[in-house]
Design a protein around this motif. Structure first.
Motif, PDB file in Angstrom:
ATOM      1  N   SER A   1      -7.537   4.420  -0.248  1.00 61.51           N
ATOM      2  CA  SER A   1      -7.464   3.866   1.107  1.00 61.51           C
ATOM      3  C   SER A   1      -6.344   4.501   1.911  1.00 61.51           C
ATOM      4  O   SER A   1      -6.415   4.557   3.143  1.00 61.51           O
TER       5      SER A   1
ATOM      6  N   ASN B   1     -15.858  11.376   7.914  1.00 55.76           N
ATOM      7  CA  ASN B   1     -16.688  10.235   8.284  1.00 55.76           C
ATOM      8  C   ASN B   1     -16.026   8.898   7.961  1.00 55.76           C
ATOM      9  O   ASN B   1     -16.480   7.859   8.439  1.00 55.76           O
ATOM     10  N   SER B   2     -14.964   8.925   7.148  1.00 57.73           N
ATOM     11  CA  SER B   2     -14.350   7.678   6.684  1.00 57.73           C
ATOM     12  C   SER B   2     -12.989   7.402   7.310  1.00 57.73           C
ATOM     13  O   SER B   2     -12.550   6.258   7.354  1.00 57.73           O
TER      14      SER B   2
ATOM     15  N   GLU C   1     -11.741   4.148  -4.748  1.00 57.34           N
ATOM     16  CA  GLU C   1     -11.515   4.833  -3.488  1.00 57.34           C
ATOM     17  C   GLU C   1     -10.031   4.870  -3.138  1.00 57.34           C
ATOM     18  O   GLU C   1      -9.262   3.992  -3.522  1.00 57.34           O
TER      19      GLU C   1
ATOM     20  N   LYS D   1      -9.972   6.308   9.305  1.00 59.76           N
ATOM     21  CA  LYS D   1      -9.790   5.334  10.377  1.00 59.76           C
ATOM     22  C   LYS D   1      -8.427   5.460  11.046  1.00 59.76           C
ATOM     23  O   LYS D   1      -8.293   5.150  12.226  1.00 59.76           O
TER      24      LYS D   1
ATOM     25  N   ASN E   1     -13.695   9.372   0.766  1.00 58.19           N
ATOM     26  CA  ASN E   1     -13.674   8.263   1.739  1.00 58.19           C
ATOM     27  C   ASN E   1     -12.273   7.732   2.016  1.00 58.19           C
ATOM     28  O   ASN E   1     -12.063   6.518   2.097  1.00 58.19           O
TER      29      ASN E   1
ATOM     30  N   GLN F   1      -9.358   6.427   4.024  1.00 51.13           N
ATOM     31  CA  GLN F   1      -9.383   5.715   5.295  1.00 51.13           C
ATOM     32  C   GLN F   1      -8.123   5.922   6.130  1.00 51.13           C
ATOM     33  O   GLN F   1      -8.163   5.821   7.354  1.00 51.13           O
TER      34      GLN F   1
END
Length: 370
Positions: A88, A137-138, A86, A140, A114, A116
């Protein structure tokens, strides 16, 4: 001093750098642009595929002769990396005019892998309402910075759909409409060098869980901003021009720095703990002093108050006004007069009437001249 050539050769041949674990090498390489990372990985068979598992991706178009070559390189890296790993953090510094196709590729990658944390710097206009600004959706943490103010005009038909987003920093953009109401977990919001569309008279910031809001350099002289944020605790405002700001009365911390704007807030605050008010130098007129007194009265619940020396000198210039208005602070523990921004910090003119006005209802409060 003797030179042991054999020992030096042994250290060099050992190649301690290549023996480091991938996680540490990834961390080291995250400080560099991906073009440099890919080129570095070609130097060693041990590193040959290391770039394909990088969790931190940093792209800059400055290292390419044309935007086409940059787009080709970025597309190659994104779609030939190890998709089991993934991403990040994705950083993108884009110098030039982005086309819709390239932006959509980035958007698709962010949504499907995904990501972040996403950070984007722009120097030219971005296609209106690019898709990555509306759903993930991922995600942040999201930072969008436009070097040219207004290059990014955000006018979505529906609010951004970032259910996992906790931190958002927008800079140099034009805002209009409801943007944040679907960011149900957003806690930290910074709007910097922002402009609100000229057609908008009232702008709502609807954020159900927002706790910290920072407004910097906003130019909204004709706009009323409504903060519909029931959990907002900390509000910081730097050099903003706003017609009126309707903030929740439950604020715990308020920091205002900029041009004198005593009528910025309509209502009083009931549970303030810390307040800092710092103005640029202002003319000491009776009208300004009266507005300042009324502003201070809206902050009556504050326990720790820091006021710029100009504010104190302004109200000190009109002692009769102070005698006809009640002292504002009923819960004061400490009052600090800050003169650090002045040319002559040791010559603060505070009258007896101003001193009494500020601490009369809290006689045990500590007065500090900073």
């Amino acid at each position: 001093m003797e030179f042991d050539q054999n020992n030096v050769r042994w250290v060099v041949e050992q190649d301690r750098l290549s023996r480091l674990p991938d996680e540490l090498l990834h961390k080291i390489m995250s400080c560099f642009d991906m073009k440099f990372v890919v080129e570095t990985c070609l130097l060693s068979s041990r590193w040959k595929l290391l770039w394909t598992s990088m969790p931190f991706l940093n792209f800059s178009s400055c290292n390419f002769g044309s935007l086409l070559r940059f787009a080709e390189f970025m597309t190659h890296v994104l779609f030939h990396r190890d998709h089991q790993r993934e991403v990040s953090l994705l950083k993108l510094y884009f110098q030039g005019a982005a086309n819709d196709f390239f932006v959509r590729k980035i958007a698709d990658y962010v949504c499907s892998h995904n990501v972040q944390q996403l950070t984007i710097w722009l120097t030219h206009h971005l296609p209106n309402n690019p898709p990555f600004l509306f759903t993930s959706n991922s995600l942040k943490h999201f930072t969008l910075t436009s070097i040219v103010i207004g290059a990014c005009n955000i006018t979505p038909k529906t609010p951004w759909d970032f259910p996992a987003l906790t931190t958002l920093h927008l800079s140099g953009i034009v805002l209009s409409g409801d943007l944040f109401s679907k960011c149900v977990n957003l806690k930290h919001l910074t709007l910097e060098s922002f402009v609100i569309n000229v057609d908008v008279e009232e702008f709502d910031i609807i954020t159900p869980r927002l706790s910290d809001l920072i407004l910097i350099g906003g130019k909204c002289s004709r706009v009323i901003i409504n903060l519909i944020a029931p959990q907002l605790e900390n509000l910081t405002i730097y050099h903003c021009i706003i017609k009126l700001l309707n903030a929740p009365s439950i604020l715990s911390s308020l920091c205002y720095t900029g041009f004198p704007h005593p009528q910025l807030f309509k209502d009083c605050f009931h549970s303030l703990n810390e307040v800092t008010i710092c103005w640029l130098k202002m003319p000491y007129k009776e009208e300004d002093a009266l507005k300042t007194i009324h502003m201070l009265q809206k902050l009556y619940s504050a326990r720790y108050v820091t006021l710029d020396a100009y504010i104190v000198e302004c109200i000190s210039s009109f002692p009769d006004l102070l005698l006809h208005n009640s002292s504002p602070f009923t819960n004061l523990i400490c009052l600090t007069i800050d003169s650090s921004m002045r040319v002559d910090p040791y010559k603060v003119k505070m009258s007896i009437e101003a001193r009494n006005f500020l601490i009369e209802k809290s006689p045990s409060a500590t007065l500090i001249m900073k």
